[in-house]
Design a protein around this motif. Structure first.
Motif, mmCIF file in Angstrom:
data_model
loop_
_atom_site.group_PDB
_atom_site.id
_atom_site.type_symbol
_atom_site.label_atom_id
_atom_site.label_comp_id
_atom_site.label_asym_id
_atom_site.label_seq_id
_atom_site.Cartn_x
_atom_site.Cartn_y
_atom_site.Cartn_z
ATOM 1 N N ASP A 145 146.096 42.595 -114.406
ATOM 2 C CA ASP A 145 145.379 41.533 -113.680
ATOM 3 C C ASP A 145 145.898 40.157 -114.062
ATOM 4 O O ASP A 145 146.051 39.276 -113.216
ATOM 5 C CB ASP A 145 143.879 41.614 -113.942
ATOM 6 C CG ASP A 145 143.225 42.794 -113.263
ATOM 7 O OD1 ASP A 145 143.871 43.440 -112.418
ATOM 8 O OD2 ASP A 145 142.053 43.083 -113.590
ATOM 9 N N PHE A 146 146.171 39.968 -115.348
ATOM 10 C CA PHE A 146 146.683 38.677 -115.810
ATOM 11 C C PHE A 146 148.053 38.389 -115.190
ATOM 12 O O PHE A 146 148.309 37.275 -114.743
ATOM 13 C CB PHE A 146 146.767 38.654 -117.338
ATOM 14 C CG PHE A 146 147.083 37.302 -117.888
ATOM 15 C CD1 PHE A 146 146.076 36.374 -118.076
ATOM 16 C CD2 PHE A 146 148.379 36.948 -118.194
ATOM 17 C CE1 PHE A 146 146.365 35.111 -118.564
ATOM 18 C CE2 PHE A 146 148.675 35.692 -118.680
ATOM 19 C CZ PHE A 146 147.667 34.777 -118.871
ATOM 20 N N VAL A 205 146.533 35.822 -123.707
ATOM 21 C CA VAL A 205 146.599 37.281 -123.743
ATOM 22 C C VAL A 205 146.535 37.777 -125.182
ATOM 23 O O VAL A 205 145.822 38.739 -125.494
ATOM 24 C CB VAL A 205 147.869 37.790 -123.032
ATOM 25 C CG1 VAL A 205 148.071 39.277 -123.264
ATOM 26 C CG2 VAL A 205 147.798 37.497 -121.551
ATOM 27 N N SER A 228 149.650 30.966 -121.859
ATOM 28 C CA SER A 228 149.411 32.298 -121.307
ATOM 29 C C SER A 228 149.609 33.376 -122.366
ATOM 30 O O SER A 228 148.797 34.304 -122.475
ATOM 31 C CB SER A 228 150.339 32.565 -120.126
ATOM 32 O OG SER A 228 150.062 31.687 -119.078
ATOM 33 N N TRP A 241 138.049 39.239 -115.422
ATOM 34 C CA TRP A 241 138.882 38.569 -114.420
ATOM 35 C C TRP A 241 138.389 37.164 -114.143
ATOM 36 O O TRP A 241 139.191 36.290 -113.818
ATOM 37 C CB TRP A 241 138.972 39.387 -113.136
ATOM 38 C CG TRP A 241 137.724 39.451 -112.318
ATOM 39 C CD1 TRP A 241 136.762 40.408 -112.386
ATOM 40 C CD2 TRP A 241 137.296 38.525 -111.329
ATOM 41 N NE1 TRP A 241 135.769 40.132 -111.497
ATOM 42 C CE2 TRP A 241 136.070 38.988 -110.827
ATOM 43 C CE3 TRP A 241 137.825 37.354 -110.808
ATOM 44 C CZ2 TRP A 241 135.368 38.302 -109.835
ATOM 45 C CZ3 TRP A 241 137.127 36.687 -109.824
ATOM 46 C CH2 TRP A 241 135.916 37.166 -109.340
ATOM 47 N N TYR A 249 143.373 29.991 -115.184
ATOM 48 C CA TYR A 249 144.381 29.520 -114.243
ATOM 49 C C TYR A 249 143.928 28.311 -113.441
ATOM 50 O O TYR A 249 144.748 27.461 -113.090
ATOM 51 C CB TYR A 249 144.839 30.651 -113.321
ATOM 52 C CG TYR A 249 145.871 31.510 -114.003
ATOM 53 C CD1 TYR A 249 147.135 31.012 -114.265
ATOM 54 C CD2 TYR A 249 145.577 32.787 -114.418
ATOM 55 C CE1 TYR A 249 148.077 31.765 -114.907
ATOM 56 C CE2 TYR A 249 146.518 33.565 -115.067
ATOM 57 C CZ TYR A 249 147.765 33.040 -115.305
ATOM 58 O OH TYR A 249 148.697 33.778 -115.957
ATOM 59 N N MET A 300 139.929 34.944 -116.716
ATOM 60 C CA MET A 300 141.342 34.732 -116.397
ATOM 61 C C MET A 300 141.495 33.731 -115.255
ATOM 62 O O MET A 300 142.357 32.859 -115.293
ATOM 63 C CB MET A 300 142.008 36.058 -116.015
ATOM 64 C CG MET A 300 142.194 36.998 -117.161
ATOM 65 S SD MET A 300 143.116 38.461 -116.669
ATOM 66 C CE MET A 300 141.763 39.594 -116.359
ATOM 67 N N TYR A 357 149.189 35.412 -112.775
ATOM 68 C CA TYR A 357 150.315 34.574 -113.180
ATOM 69 C C TYR A 357 151.329 34.460 -112.047
ATOM 70 O O TYR A 357 151.799 33.368 -111.716
ATOM 71 C CB TYR A 357 150.981 35.163 -114.436
ATOM 72 C CG TYR A 357 152.043 34.273 -115.029
ATOM 73 C CD1 TYR A 357 151.696 33.287 -115.951
ATOM 74 C CD2 TYR A 357 153.384 34.405 -114.690
ATOM 75 C CE1 TYR A 357 152.664 32.467 -116.508
ATOM 76 C CE2 TYR A 357 154.354 33.595 -115.230
ATOM 77 C CZ TYR A 357 153.992 32.626 -116.143
ATOM 78 O OH TYR A 357 154.951 31.812 -116.683
#
Length: 120
Positions: A96-97, A79, A75, A31, A38, A34, A101
């Motif tokens: 979680d992604f 992934v 994105s 996480w 972001y 990720m 998002y």
């Protein structure tokens, strides 16, 4: 940009708390990667918006639409890269992604609407 940093800090705090109480049940170990992704996209968006606002304000829409397309492509690539490498708990990773998002997209749309209302 300060609002994005504060928003990212709040999201990080929520993920820390969720990881502490629920472990890997709802929060994927990646996480932090990720969230960094972001934060980087948010910084890129702020730079493009600043660039689009310089000179002609009409260019802003083109820059923002370009950013939306770039964010979507990056994105999917992000992934896809991690899924190709092989992950444990793929469903949690994707969930979680997608949560990140949705949160970041909602935050950017809120900020954009807030700024546009002021300019009208």
């Amino acid at each position: 940009m300060l609002r994005s940093v504060i928003f990212s800090a709040v999201i990080a705090f929520v993920f820390f708390i969720a990881e502490y109480f629920y472990g890997n049940q709802f929060v994927h170990p990646l996480w932090k990667v990720m969230l960094l992704f972001y934060v980087s996209l948010s910084f890129l968006m702020h730079r493009l918006v600043d660039l689009g606002n310089q000179g002609k304000p009409e260019r802003f829409i083109g820059f923002y639409m370009t950013f939306i397309i770039v964010r979507l492509i990056l994105s999917v690539g992000f992934v896809g890269f991690f899924l190709y490498r092989g992950l444990d708990d793929r469903k949690i990773f994707i969930l979680d992604f997608l949560v990140l998002y949705i949160f970041y997209t909602s935050f950017e749309m809120y900020g954009l609407n807030r700024n546009l209302r002021r300019d009208l």
